[in-house]
Design an enzyme around this catalytic site. Structure first.
Site, PDB file in Angstrom:
ATOM      1  N   SER A  29       0.835  -1.192   0.000  1.00  0.00           N
ATOM      2  CA  SER A  29       0.000   0.000   0.000  1.00  0.00           C
ATOM      3  C   SER A  29       0.879   1.256   0.000  1.00  0.00           C
ATOM      4  O   SER A  29       1.640   1.470  -0.934  1.00  0.00           O
ATOM      5  CB  SER A  29      -0.967  -0.030   1.182  1.00  0.00           C
ATOM      6  OG  SER A  29      -1.978   0.939   1.026  1.00  0.00           O
ATOM      7  N   ASP A  83      -9.586  -4.557  -4.985  1.00  0.00           N
ATOM      8  CA  ASP A  83      -9.057  -3.676  -3.933  1.00  0.00           C
ATOM      9  C   ASP A  83      -9.899  -2.395  -3.864  1.00  0.00           C
ATOM     10  O   ASP A  83      -9.910  -1.604  -4.805  1.00  0.00           O
ATOM     11  CB  ASP A  83      -7.595  -3.330  -4.243  1.00  0.00           C
ATOM     12  CG  ASP A  83      -6.898  -2.611  -3.113  1.00  0.00           C
ATOM     13  OD1 ASP A  83      -7.585  -1.945  -2.305  1.00  0.00           O
ATOM     14  OD2 ASP A  83      -5.667  -2.710  -3.035  1.00  0.00           O
ATOM     15  N   HIS A 115      -7.744  -5.524  -0.572  1.00  0.00           N
ATOM     16  CA  HIS A 115      -6.544  -4.787  -0.139  1.00  0.00           C
ATOM     17  C   HIS A 115      -5.772  -5.636   0.876  1.00  0.00           C
ATOM     18  O   HIS A 115      -5.791  -5.368   2.075  1.00  0.00           O
ATOM     19  CB  HIS A 115      -6.949  -3.433   0.455  1.00  0.00           C
ATOM     20  CG  HIS A 115      -5.819  -2.476   0.605  1.00  0.00           C
ATOM     21  ND1 HIS A 115      -5.144  -1.940  -0.469  1.00  0.00           N
ATOM     22  CD2 HIS A 115      -5.229  -1.961   1.707  1.00  0.00           C
ATOM     23  CE1 HIS A 115      -4.206  -1.126  -0.037  1.00  0.00           C
ATOM     24  NE2 HIS A 115      -4.233  -1.116   1.282  1.00  0.00           N
TER      25      HIS A 115
END
Length: 188
Positions: A29, A83, A115
């Site tokens: 991320s 995601d 995610h």
């Protein structure tokens, strides 16, 4: 945060002698965003072996300036198709933007996940790492001899090795040296 990553790389190089070409930046991320941003804008003498991005993106793309000599740094980007946090089109835009900037080796691979990471993605990351960092016996980390360390360095190495509880009550440098040497020799 970019400066902190650069300092970590430099400190590792100074402490161990590990060449930057044997280092890899990786993140998930925002960590992936930071890995891309930092890894492709390093000075040429700090060129990394590769970059791994998982569910990440290129942050601040308008300000991004590729170090031209880093255009061939291999990049693996794994991303979840579902995601909701960093949507897949952001991954596609990141790949497009970086390829337009001159990046030559950018692999974007999708996974049927949100995610997060999956076992298959981790397996692909491992394959990538094995490809960009093959075994190299000529490149070994140089570890400082405990007898040549200051007490401050010894204490830091002991903490880093998870041995702090075994050093409680030590007063003499030789005690710290022996503990660290015994650990390195596999006697503990």
């Amino acid at each position: 945060s970019r400066d902190r990553i650069v300092k970590i790389l430099e400190d590792e190089h100074k402490a161990t002698g590990l060449p930057f070409s044997r280092m890899l930046l990786a993140g998930f991320s925002q960590g992936g965003a930071l890995s891309l941003w930092t890894g492709l804008q390093l000075p040429v003498e700090q060129k990394p072996a590769g970059i791994v991005v998982m569910s990440g993106y290129l942050a601040a793309a308008a300000q991004f300036k590729l170090t031209p000599e880093l255009k061939d740094v291999p990049i693996f980007h794994g991303h979840g198709q579902m995601d909701p946090m960093v949507q897949y089109p952001m991954a596609q835009k990141t790949q497009s933007r970086l390829m337009e900037a001159g990046v030559l080796n950018y692999e974007l691979k999708t996974y049927p996940i949100q995610h997060t990471v999956s076992p298959s993605e981790i397996g692909d990351v491992l394959k990538f790492i094995q490809k960009v960092l093959p075994p190299d016996d000529t490149c070994k980390i140089k570890v400082k001899d405990p007898s040549e360390m200051s007490v401050k360095e010894l204490k830091a190495a002991i903490r880093k090795s998870g041995l702090a509880s075994k050093a409680v009550g030590f007063m003499e440098k030789r005690e710290f040296v022996k503990l660290l040497q015994d650990h390195r020799d596999g006697k503990l």
